[in-house]
Design a protein around this motif. Structure first.
Motif, short mmCIF file in Angstrom:
data_model
loop_
_atom_site.label_atom_id
_atom_site.label_comp_id
_atom_site.label_asym_id
_atom_site.label_seq_id
_atom_site.Cartn_x
_atom_site.Cartn_y
_atom_site.Cartn_z
N GLN A 187 16.48 -10.69 0.76
CA GLN A 187 15.21 -10.50 0.08
C GLN A 187 14.39 -9.44 0.81
O GLN A 187 14.44 -9.33 2.03
N VAL A 188 13.66 -8.69 0.03
CA VAL A 188 12.73 -7.69 0.56
C VAL A 188 11.37 -7.94 -0.06
O VAL A 188 11.26 -8.07 -1.28
N ARG A 189 10.36 -8.02 0.76
CA ARG A 189 8.99 -8.18 0.27
C ARG A 189 8.28 -6.85 0.42
O ARG A 189 8.34 -6.22 1.48
N LEU A 190 7.62 -6.42 -0.66
CA LEU A 190 6.94 -5.13 -0.67
C LEU A 190 5.46 -5.34 -0.96
O LEU A 190 5.10 -6.06 -1.91
N VAL A 191 4.61 -4.69 -0.19
CA VAL A 191 3.17 -4.79 -0.38
C VAL A 191 2.57 -3.40 -0.38
O VAL A 191 2.66 -2.67 0.62
N GLU A 192 1.96 -3.05 -1.52
CA GLU A 192 1.33 -1.74 -1.67
C GLU A 192 -0.12 -1.78 -1.20
O GLU A 192 -0.78 -2.82 -1.26
N SER A 193 -0.61 -0.62 -0.79
CA SER A 193 -2.01 -0.47 -0.43
C SER A 193 -2.41 0.99 -0.62
O SER A 193 -1.54 1.86 -0.78
N GLY A 194 -3.70 1.24 -0.60
CA GLY A 194 -4.18 2.62 -0.66
C GLY A 194 -4.74 3.06 -1.99
O GLY A 194 -5.23 4.18 -2.12
N GLY A 195 -4.65 2.20 -3.00
CA GLY A 195 -5.21 2.56 -4.29
C GLY A 195 -6.73 2.58 -4.26
O GLY A 195 -7.35 2.17 -3.27
N GLY A 196 -7.31 3.07 -5.34
CA GLY A 196 -8.76 3.10 -5.42
C GLY A 196 -9.23 4.01 -6.52
O GLY A 196 -8.46 4.43 -7.39
N LEU A 197 -10.52 4.31 -6.47
CA LEU A 197 -11.17 5.17 -7.45
C LEU A 197 -11.37 6.55 -6.83
O LEU A 197 -11.91 6.66 -5.72
N VAL A 198 -10.97 7.58 -7.54
CA VAL A 198 -11.09 8.95 -7.04
C VAL A 198 -11.45 9.87 -8.20
O VAL A 198 -11.07 9.60 -9.35
N GLN A 199 -12.14 10.94 -7.91
CA GLN A 199 -12.48 11.90 -8.94
C GLN A 199 -11.29 12.81 -9.22
O GLN A 199 -10.43 13.03 -8.35
N ALA A 200 -11.26 13.35 -10.41
CA ALA A 200 -10.21 14.30 -10.77
C ALA A 200 -10.19 15.44 -9.76
O ALA A 200 -11.23 15.94 -9.35
#
Length: 122
Positions: free
Chosen positions: A1-14
């Motif tokens: 098994q591999v557990r994956l956790v994403e981070s770093g998303g958010g709100l940004v301007q074009a």
């Protein structure tokens, strides 16, 4: 098994940039091809980028080519997605994935993270 956790998303301007990270735990991460996919509201999940386990070869969707860069650090069990020149149409939940087969299709991936939201305002 591999557990994956994403981070770093958010709100940004074009036109802005974000760097997504995916931390892996469990089995040896270097045994897997790693990929990033995304899903916008009302749309199917689609391929964004992948980095092959064997030689680090990369592929990108045409819509992100030249703007996004995928990389991995097997020593840290991590994969990254550097996103630049972001557009409103890049708004989606971004998912990290790992698989023995890998490839450009969802079916090539065995393990998935829960995703991180990226919102690009115009």
């Amino acid at each position: 098994q591999v557990r994956l956790v994403e981070s770093g998303g958010g709100l940004v301007q074009a036109g802005g940039s974000l760097r997504l990270s995916c931390a892996a735990s469990g089995r040896t991460f270097s045994d897997y091809t790693a990929g990033w996919f995304r899903q916008a509201p009302g749309k199917e999940r689609e391929f964004v980028a992948r980095i092959r386990k064997s030689d680090g070869f990369t592929n990108y969707a045409d819509s992100v080519k030249g703007r996004f860069t995928i990389s991995r650090d097997n020593a840290k069990n991590a994969v990254y997605l550097q996103m630049s020149s972001l557009k409103p149409e890049d708004t989606a939940v971004y998912y990290c994935a790992a698989g023995f087969l890998g490839g450009l299709q969802l079916t090539g991936y065995d393990y998935w993270g829960r995703g991180t939201q990226v919102t690009v305002s115009s």
